[in-house]
Design a protein around this motif. Structure first.
Motif, mmCIF file in Angstrom:
data_model
loop_
_atom_site.group_PDB
_atom_site.id
_atom_site.type_symbol
_atom_site.label_atom_id
_atom_site.label_comp_id
_atom_site.label_asym_id
_atom_site.label_seq_id
_atom_site.Cartn_x
_atom_site.Cartn_y
_atom_site.Cartn_z
ATOM 1 N N LEU A 84 0.792 -1.450 0.108
ATOM 2 C CA LEU A 84 -0.148 0.041 -0.131
ATOM 3 C C LEU A 84 1.022 1.157 -0.220
ATOM 4 O O LEU A 84 1.139 2.242 -0.680
ATOM 5 C CB LEU A 84 -0.953 -0.211 1.226
ATOM 6 N N ILE A 85 2.220 1.101 0.680
ATOM 7 C CA ILE A 85 2.881 2.472 0.948
ATOM 8 C C ILE A 85 3.546 2.492 -0.382
ATOM 9 O O ILE A 85 3.448 3.779 -1.088
ATOM 10 C CB ILE A 85 3.633 2.278 2.181
ATOM 11 N N GLY A 86 4.563 2.047 -0.782
ATOM 12 C CA GLY A 86 5.327 1.613 -2.435
ATOM 13 C C GLY A 86 4.137 2.409 -3.257
ATOM 14 O O GLY A 86 4.535 2.752 -4.845
ATOM 15 N N GLY A 87 3.177 1.586 -3.520
ATOM 16 C CA GLY A 87 1.920 1.613 -4.287
ATOM 17 C C GLY A 87 1.691 3.637 -4.534
ATOM 18 O O GLY A 87 1.667 4.415 -5.361
ATOM 19 N N ALA A 88 0.953 3.603 -3.294
ATOM 20 C CA ALA A 88 0.731 5.012 -2.954
ATOM 21 C C ALA A 88 1.791 6.121 -3.538
ATOM 22 O O ALA A 88 1.473 7.321 -4.094
ATOM 23 C CB ALA A 88 0.741 5.591 -1.288
ATOM 24 N N ALA A 89 3.088 6.220 -2.797
ATOM 25 C CA ALA A 89 4.281 6.382 -3.493
ATOM 26 C C ALA A 89 4.696 6.862 -4.553
ATOM 27 O O ALA A 89 5.198 7.947 -5.203
ATOM 28 C CB ALA A 89 5.475 6.138 -2.630
ATOM 29 N N GLY A 90 4.431 5.622 -5.754
ATOM 30 C CA GLY A 90 4.518 6.117 -6.910
ATOM 31 C C GLY A 90 3.859 6.486 -7.352
ATOM 32 O O GLY A 90 3.779 7.081 -8.790
ATOM 33 N N ASN A 91 2.084 6.267 -7.000
ATOM 34 C CA ASN A 91 0.951 7.140 -7.452
ATOM 35 C C ASN A 91 1.662 8.719 -7.303
ATOM 36 O O ASN A 91 1.193 9.741 -7.745
ATOM 37 C CB ASN A 91 0.155 7.494 -7.381
ATOM 38 N N VAL A 92 2.452 9.226 -6.623
ATOM 39 C CA VAL A 92 2.614 10.459 -5.288
ATOM 40 C C VAL A 92 3.383 11.332 -6.539
ATOM 41 O O VAL A 92 3.585 12.259 -7.257
ATOM 42 C CB VAL A 92 2.593 10.397 -4.355
ATOM 43 N N ILE A 93 4.583 10.383 -6.641
ATOM 44 C CA ILE A 93 5.752 10.785 -7.710
ATOM 45 C C ILE A 93 5.029 10.903 -9.344
ATOM 46 O O ILE A 93 5.570 12.113 -9.559
ATOM 47 C CB ILE A 93 6.572 9.827 -7.814
ATOM 48 N N ASP A 94 4.202 10.455 -9.933
ATOM 49 C CA ASP A 94 3.610 10.706 -10.764
ATOM 50 C C ASP A 94 2.984 12.067 -11.129
ATOM 51 O O ASP A 94 2.866 13.051 -11.554
ATOM 52 C CB ASP A 94 2.461 9.672 -11.235
ATOM 53 N N ARG A 95 1.817 12.232 -9.834
ATOM 54 C CA ARG A 95 1.549 13.212 -9.313
ATOM 55 C C ARG A 95 2.493 14.532 -9.946
ATOM 56 O O ARG A 95 1.770 15.657 -10.233
ATOM 57 C CB ARG A 95 0.653 13.481 -8.263
ATOM 58 N N ILE A 96 3.501 14.100 -9.008
ATOM 59 C CA ILE A 96 4.141 15.652 -8.932
ATOM 60 C C ILE A 96 4.761 16.172 -9.790
ATOM 61 O O ILE A 96 5.083 16.823 -10.305
ATOM 62 C CB ILE A 96 5.563 15.266 -7.922
ATOM 63 N N ILE A 97 5.609 14.609 -10.898
ATOM 64 C CA ILE A 97 6.380 15.051 -12.166
ATOM 65 C C ILE A 97 5.149 14.772 -12.817
ATOM 66 O O ILE A 97 5.671 15.863 -13.721
ATOM 67 C CB ILE A 97 6.588 13.838 -12.438
ATOM 68 N N TYR A 98 4.177 14.439 -13.413
ATOM 69 C CA TYR A 98 3.512 14.644 -14.836
ATOM 70 C C TYR A 98 2.260 15.455 -14.576
ATOM 71 O O TYR A 98 1.914 16.066 -15.161
ATOM 72 C CB TYR A 98 3.193 13.257 -15.105
ATOM 73 N N GLY A 99 1.888 15.614 -12.912
ATOM 74 C CA GLY A 99 0.387 16.418 -12.783
ATOM 75 C C GLY A 99 -0.909 15.417 -12.383
ATOM 76 O O GLY A 99 -1.755 16.150 -12.616
ATOM 77 N N ALA A 100 -0.693 13.916 -13.268
ATOM 78 C CA ALA A 100 -1.608 12.401 -12.693
ATOM 79 C C ALA A 100 -0.544 12.016 -13.276
ATOM 80 O O ALA A 100 0.114 12.066 -12.939
ATOM 81 C CB ALA A 100 -2.405 12.976 -14.071
#
Length: 156
Positions: free
Chosen positions: A98-114
């Protein structure tokens, strides 16, 4: 806690490697769709600004940062909760996913905006309109694991 950290790191790495490979190397963002084993598996580019299945999608920066903050708060809460008392191996694996998956999506939002979603699975006669990614699978599996396996180690 070492198992939680290792699972989170492995989940995060797998998510980011698959996203980079499909979105950047295979250029899915420009191609939009790559048939791998149609209809069973298709890479279909979708930029998700909301949560699962595009729920709460907004193009505003406020919504983007609110979802980032929410993911960080939930991950921190899960981390502190698992750290607080002894848990079974499956609970630790679930928390790490759960933590690793959430971190992966957070990085996407920071880098790509989505969030970069690209996995699309359908069956003959039914076209699934939604795409997802490795992080989404990990978040879902981790949450289910926490719900099912938490509390089993306690005796009545």
């Amino acid at each position: 806690m070492r198992l939680v950290v290792l699972t989170a790191a492995a989940t995060f790495a797998l998510d980011q490697i698959t996203k980079f490979t499909v979105v950047e190397v295979m250029d899915l963002s420009a191609r939009h769709q790559i048939d791998v084993l149609p209809p069973w598996l298709t890479f279909r580019m979708a930029w998700n600004q909301g949560i699962n299945f595009g729920l709460m999608s907004h193009s505003s920066d406020l919504a983007r940062w609110a979802l980032i903050a929410l993911a960080v708060v939930i991950s921190a809460w899960v981390w502190l909760w698992v750290r607080r008392e002894p848990h079974s191996t499956i609970v630790k694996l679930s928390a790490g996913m759960l933590i690793g998956g959430a971190a992966g999506n957070v990085i996407d939002r920071i880098i790509y905006g989505a969030v970069a979603d690209f996995l699309n699975m359908s069956v003959p006669g039914f076209q699934n309109p939604y795409s997802f990614n490795v992080a989404d699978i990990a978040i879902f599996a981790g949450a289910i694991g926490l719900v099912i396996f938490t509390g089993r180690e306690k005796t009545r």
